[in-house]
Design a protein around this motif. Structure first.
Motif, PDB file in Angstrom:
ATOM      1  N   PRO A 164       0.803  -1.164  -0.146  1.00  0.00           N
ATOM      2  CA  PRO A 164       0.037  -0.145   0.094  1.00  0.00           C
ATOM      3  C   PRO A 164       0.828   1.384  -0.065  1.00  0.00           C
ATOM      4  CG  PRO A 164       0.195  -0.942   2.166  1.00  0.00           C
ATOM      5  CD  PRO A 164       0.873  -1.843   1.143  1.00  0.00           C
ATOM      6  N   TRP A 165       0.279   2.359  -0.436  1.00  0.00           N
ATOM      7  CA  TRP A 165       0.909   3.663  -0.550  1.00  0.00           C
ATOM      8  C   TRP A 165       1.470   3.835   0.968  1.00  0.00           C
ATOM      9  CZ3 TRP A 165      -0.847   7.822   2.471  1.00  0.00           C
ATOM     10  CH2 TRP A 165      -2.169   7.575   2.843  1.00  0.00           C
ATOM     11  N   ARG A 166       0.642   3.650   1.954  1.00  0.00           N
ATOM     12  CA  ARG A 166       1.503   3.928   3.435  1.00  0.00           C
ATOM     13  C   ARG A 166       2.603   3.332   3.637  1.00  0.00           C
ATOM     14  NH1 ARG A 166      -4.230   3.674   3.702  1.00  0.00           N
ATOM     15  NH2 ARG A 166      -5.330   5.579   4.684  1.00  0.00           N
ATOM     16  N   SER A 243       1.933  -0.669  11.814  1.00  0.00           N
ATOM     17  CA  SER A 243       2.345  -1.011  10.751  1.00  0.00           C
ATOM     18  C   SER A 243       1.618  -0.737   9.505  1.00  0.00           C
ATOM     19  CB  SER A 243       2.669  -2.378  10.584  1.00  0.00           C
ATOM     20  OG  SER A 243       2.911  -3.022   9.400  1.00  0.00           O
ATOM     21  N   PRO A 244       1.885  -0.162   8.278  1.00  0.00           N
ATOM     22  CA  PRO A 244       1.183  -0.095   7.176  1.00  0.00           C
ATOM     23  C   PRO A 244       0.310  -1.173   6.483  1.00  0.00           C
ATOM     24  CG  PRO A 244       3.338   0.579   6.600  1.00  0.00           C
ATOM     25  CD  PRO A 244       3.276   0.196   8.036  1.00  0.00           C
ATOM     26  N   PRO A 247      -3.568  -3.433   8.385  1.00  0.00           N
ATOM     27  CA  PRO A 247      -4.939  -3.694   8.075  1.00  0.00           C
ATOM     28  C   PRO A 247      -5.367  -4.844   7.154  1.00  0.00           C
ATOM     29  CG  PRO A 247      -4.467  -1.095   8.166  1.00  0.00           C
ATOM     30  CD  PRO A 247      -3.002  -1.961   8.188  1.00  0.00           C
ATOM     31  N   VAL A 248      -4.721  -4.493   6.009  1.00  0.00           N
ATOM     32  CA  VAL A 248      -5.072  -5.449   4.675  1.00  0.00           C
ATOM     33  C   VAL A 248      -4.533  -7.105   5.351  1.00  0.00           C
ATOM     34  CG1 VAL A 248      -2.957  -5.000   3.498  1.00  0.00           C
ATOM     35  CG2 VAL A 248      -4.881  -6.135   2.457  1.00  0.00           C
ATOM     36  N   GLY A 249      -3.239  -7.301   5.908  1.00  0.00           N
ATOM     37  CA  GLY A 249      -2.863  -8.390   6.371  1.00  0.00           C
ATOM     38  C   GLY A 249      -3.872  -9.151   7.308  1.00  0.00           C
ATOM     39  N   VAL A 250      -4.272  -8.336   8.443  1.00  0.00           N
ATOM     40  CA  VAL A 250      -4.996  -9.173   9.467  1.00  0.00           C
ATOM     41  C   VAL A 250      -6.280  -9.552   8.730  1.00  0.00           C
ATOM     42  CG1 VAL A 250      -6.042  -8.672  11.515  1.00  0.00           C
ATOM     43  CG2 VAL A 250      -3.773  -8.034  11.371  1.00  0.00           C
ATOM     44  N   ASP A 251      -7.027  -8.497   8.083  1.00  0.00           N
ATOM     45  CA  ASP A 251      -8.362  -8.982   7.546  1.00  0.00           C
ATOM     46  C   ASP A 251      -8.329 -10.110   6.592  1.00  0.00           C
ATOM     47  OD1 ASP A 251      -9.285  -7.053   9.074  1.00  0.00           O
ATOM     48  OD2 ASP A 251      -9.379  -5.494   7.316  1.00  0.00           O
ATOM     49  N   ARG A 252      -7.184 -10.118   5.702  1.00  0.00           N
ATOM     50  CA  ARG A 252      -6.860 -11.034   4.820  1.00  0.00           C
ATOM     51  C   ARG A 252      -6.947 -12.643   5.298  1.00  0.00           C
ATOM     52  NH1 ARG A 252      -3.683 -12.650  -0.049  1.00  0.00           N
ATOM     53  NH2 ARG A 252      -4.782 -14.347  -0.765  1.00  0.00           N
TER      54      ARG A 252
END
Length: 297
Positions: A164-166, A243-244, A247-252
């Motif tokens: 991600p851009w973050r 961590s940037p 969000p996506v890692g945990v949800d995925r």
């Protein structure tokens, strides 16, 4: 027009390599908390340098570092495994004592050198601990060469999404701070970003000495849900709350592989293996036993 052959990672000259290894070895002797045995393991792509603490055995903890780092990044971990075998790896594609003799560009090739390494050390029930890129390698290996690994701990793993851009807003300032800021400002930046490596004065001398190392263009593939579900050993994944990638890692992972243990560590960032090393080491040593009550979510 003919396509050029993939470049083998390495230093721009023998002198650059010698200068780097002099810094590397000096820092290793200053930082390593316990005696370690250096070994060079032959693979079809070259020799992989490992540092082993504790006895030989079929069930070592094998530590694969994040991109940009080598075995030295684990220096505070080496005395923490209660006499059990622990192995820190200088991976291919990063400046260290490993010597790569052919390109490793495919997914099979990336998994293959890890398999040859594990075979070379006699591992049969290894516990792989992979940080970021090292976590990607751990999953890639298990998908293609199951049977040598009993458990995997992923710490802020790559391969769960495109970056991600973050993440780039974190990585670029981190790199500039590491190379340009004086120590007091680096330590301030380490807290603000957060990036605990910026407070590691000795390790950053190694990073600066590696600037004449030519790294490969590693193309991280995003694992499919089917691939993640195809890992059949116990897996835990740890993320930093700041961590940037969280969000996506945990949800995925919670959606795709509900049988994996997923935890968020409060206050930590992408450099979780240094930001909260005590908590991460505790989780590694306890896994795959049940998670402690009241863990982060």
């Amino acid at each position: 027009m003919a396509r050029s052959s993939p470049r083998i990672p390495g230093f721009s000259s023998d002198d650059a390599r010698a200068r780097f290894l002099a810094v590397y070895d000096r820092v290793l002797h200053r930082l390593w908390p316990v005696p370690v045995q250096a070994e060079d393991i032959a693979t079809s792509a070259g020799t992989v340098r490992i540092y082993r603490a504790g006895p030989d055995g079929e069930d070592p903890y094998v530590l694969l570092p994040m991109g940009g780092w080598n075995a030295l990044a684990w220096h505070r971990w080496m005395g923490r495994f209660g006499g059990r075998s622990v192995i820190a790896v200088d991976p291919f594609g990063e400046a260290g004592h490993s010597v790569q003799t052919r390109p490793v560009t495919s997914r099979d090739g990336q998994a293959g050198w890890v398999e040859e390494l594990l075979a070379g050390i006699g591992a049969q029930r290894a516990h792989l601990v992979g940080a970021s890129w090292g976590g990607y390698l751990a999953v890639e290996h298990e998908l293609r060469h199951p049977g040598r690994v009993a458990a995997i701990t992923l710490v802020e793993p790559a391969g769960l999404s495109t970056l991600p851009w973050r993440f780039w807003l974190w990585l670029v300032p981190s790199g500039l701070a590491a190379l340009l800021l004086p120590a007091p400002l680096r330590r301030w930046a380490a807290r603000r970003l957060p990036n605990a490596t910026l407070a590691e004065d000795e390790l950053l001398t190694v990073v600066r000495a590696s600037l004449r190392y030519r790294r490969p263009d590693n193309q991280t593939v995003v694992f499919t849900d089917q691939e993640l579900a195809g890992v059949h050993v116990p897996v835990q994944a740890l993320f930093g709350s700041r961590s940037p990638l969280r969000p996506v890692g945990v949800d995925r992972l919670r959606a795709a592989v509900p049988g994996w243990r997923v935890e968020v560590v409060a206050g930590a960032g992408h450099t979780l293996v240094m930001d909260a090393e005590d908590q991460v080491i505790d989780r590694v040593l306890a896994f795959p036993r049940p998670a402690p009550a009241g863990e982060g979510s």
